[in-house]
Design an enzyme around this catalytic site. Sequence first.
Site, PDB file in Angstrom:
ATOM      1  N   HIS A 183       0.847  -1.189   0.000  1.00 54.40           N
ATOM      2  CA  HIS A 183       0.000   0.000   0.000  1.00 54.40           C
ATOM      3  C   HIS A 183       0.886   1.244   0.000  1.00 54.40           C
ATOM      4  O   HIS A 183       2.034   1.207   0.431  1.00 54.40           O
ATOM      5  CB  HIS A 183      -0.888  -0.027   1.253  1.00 54.40           C
ATOM      6  CG  HIS A 183      -1.881   1.072   1.324  1.00 54.40           C
ATOM      7  ND1 HIS A 183      -1.616   2.273   1.952  1.00 54.40           N
ATOM      8  CD2 HIS A 183      -3.156   1.172   0.861  1.00 54.40           C
ATOM      9  CE1 HIS A 183      -2.668   3.054   1.871  1.00 54.40           C
ATOM     10  NE2 HIS A 183      -3.615   2.415   1.219  1.00 54.40           N
ATOM     11  N   THR A 185       1.282   3.622   1.821  1.00 51.15           N
ATOM     12  CA  THR A 185       1.839   4.059   3.109  1.00 51.15           C
ATOM     13  C   THR A 185       3.013   3.191   3.569  1.00 51.15           C
ATOM     14  O   THR A 185       3.608   3.470   4.614  1.00 51.15           O
ATOM     15  CB  THR A 185       0.762   4.013   4.204  1.00 51.15           C
ATOM     16  OG1 THR A 185       0.217   2.693   4.270  1.00 51.15           O
ATOM     17  CG2 THR A 185      -0.345   5.013   3.909  1.00 51.15           C
ATOM     18  N   LYS A 186       3.352   2.163   2.814  1.00 50.27           N
ATOM     19  CA  LYS A 186       4.407   1.240   3.223  1.00 50.27           C
ATOM     20  C   LYS A 186       5.770   1.675   2.654  1.00 50.27           C
ATOM     21  O   LYS A 186       5.868   2.586   1.843  1.00 50.27           O
ATOM     22  CB  LYS A 186       4.070  -0.185   2.784  1.00 50.27           C
ATOM     23  CG  LYS A 186       2.744  -0.702   3.337  1.00 50.27           C
ATOM     24  CD  LYS A 186       2.710  -0.674   4.845  1.00 50.27           C
ATOM     25  CE  LYS A 186       1.456  -1.322   5.425  1.00 50.27           C
ATOM     26  NZ  LYS A 186       0.223  -0.582   5.209  1.00 50.27           N
ATOM     27  N   ASN A 187       6.828   0.984   3.063  1.00 55.79           N
ATOM     28  CA  ASN A 187       8.172   1.329   2.603  1.00 55.79           C
ATOM     29  C   ASN A 187       8.323   1.156   1.099  1.00 55.79           C
ATOM     30  O   ASN A 187       8.892   2.010   0.416  1.00 55.79           O
ATOM     31  CB  ASN A 187       9.217   0.444   3.300  1.00 55.79           C
ATOM     32  CG  ASN A 187       9.271   0.653   4.800  1.00 55.79           C
ATOM     33  OD1 ASN A 187       8.270   0.968   5.429  1.00 55.79           O
ATOM     34  ND2 ASN A 187      10.446   0.471   5.386  1.00 55.79           N
TER      35      ASN A 187
END
Length: 373
Positions: A183, A185-187
């Site tokens: 997603h 928002t992930k790294n």
Amino acid sequence: MIPFNKPYLTGKETEYITDAVASGKISGNGKYTQKCQKFFEEKFGFIKCLLTTSCTDALEMAAILIDIKEGDEVIMPSYTFVSTANAFVLRGAKIVFADSMQNHPNMDTSKLESLITPKTKAIVPVHYAGVACEMDTIMDLAQKHNLYVVEDAAQAIDSYYTGKDGVKRALGSIGHLAAFSFHETKNIISGEGGMLAINDEQFIQRAEIIWEKGTNRSAFFRGEVDKYGWVDIGSSFLPSEVIAAFLWAQLENLEEIQKVRTQHWDNYFKQLRSWAEEQQIGLPQVPEYATNNGHMFYLICKNIEQRTALIDKLRKQDIHPVFHYISLHSSPFYAEKHDGRDLTETDRFTDTLVRLPLFYELNPETVTKQIIS
């Protein structure tokens, strides 16, 4: 304005997407899907990887693979995103929530065995903030009681656990199955996206069938069967090549992205340590057996009033922190289904944890100056 999150683009995403579209194979399981899956298998030691359209999909596949049925019990933390529970509730499971540790939102493994009953089917550890749960205890309990372990590694790409045997293992490679998120928002991101990691060979063949809508289509295209058809339950879990192409551009830059994010995390910690001690605010803890992948930086306030005041202060400066999660055991959907146990630490984190902005292009000092001022 400093947002909570800003997706980082390497510059190759659109180039690879254009290449995928030009190839004429954009529906999935083409060149980029296979490149991404091979990358994870070779770098992190997963036996088999299957990209999915979300981490939620990967968890739902896991629930099908371990044959969750009505009345089965699944142990997981209450301090997690709703997808962790939903995947198993959809198959009819009863969720038995575990409390968090005193110094970390991860589940308290010292209390897990008391939650196991003859109906328990699986344990689902969630590696909160990319920091490992104490996996030796979890795997020992799983072996003792004949349970499955599904790692929710949504936040845990490129993070590791060192067990009592001294061996360092990638998170997601320890349980029978694991789910990752890409997603935004992930790294490492692909907008929406996820992956199922399979570490037990008994699941490989069926996982591929479930992944392909319950058909043996992949085996057909490899020439292993002369026709394909409906052979099991499944769904449309396979992402398009467009998603995979975007993800490949990110994976090529994994080391650089991780280097920058962990530097940001370290800078936050150094710049806020003295202030946090004065304010009696907790900073993130990373146990000796775990590594830090720079996924998130959070503060543990004394109470909900202190957290609210801090969030309001920062938002007035156009800095946007967030809080989460609302304990699942107290949620409108599951409160009446919960067994009534007090989950003291989980509720404390619900009331006091606040996440600071953390993304590739961030300058942490601009945030810490406003916090300390």
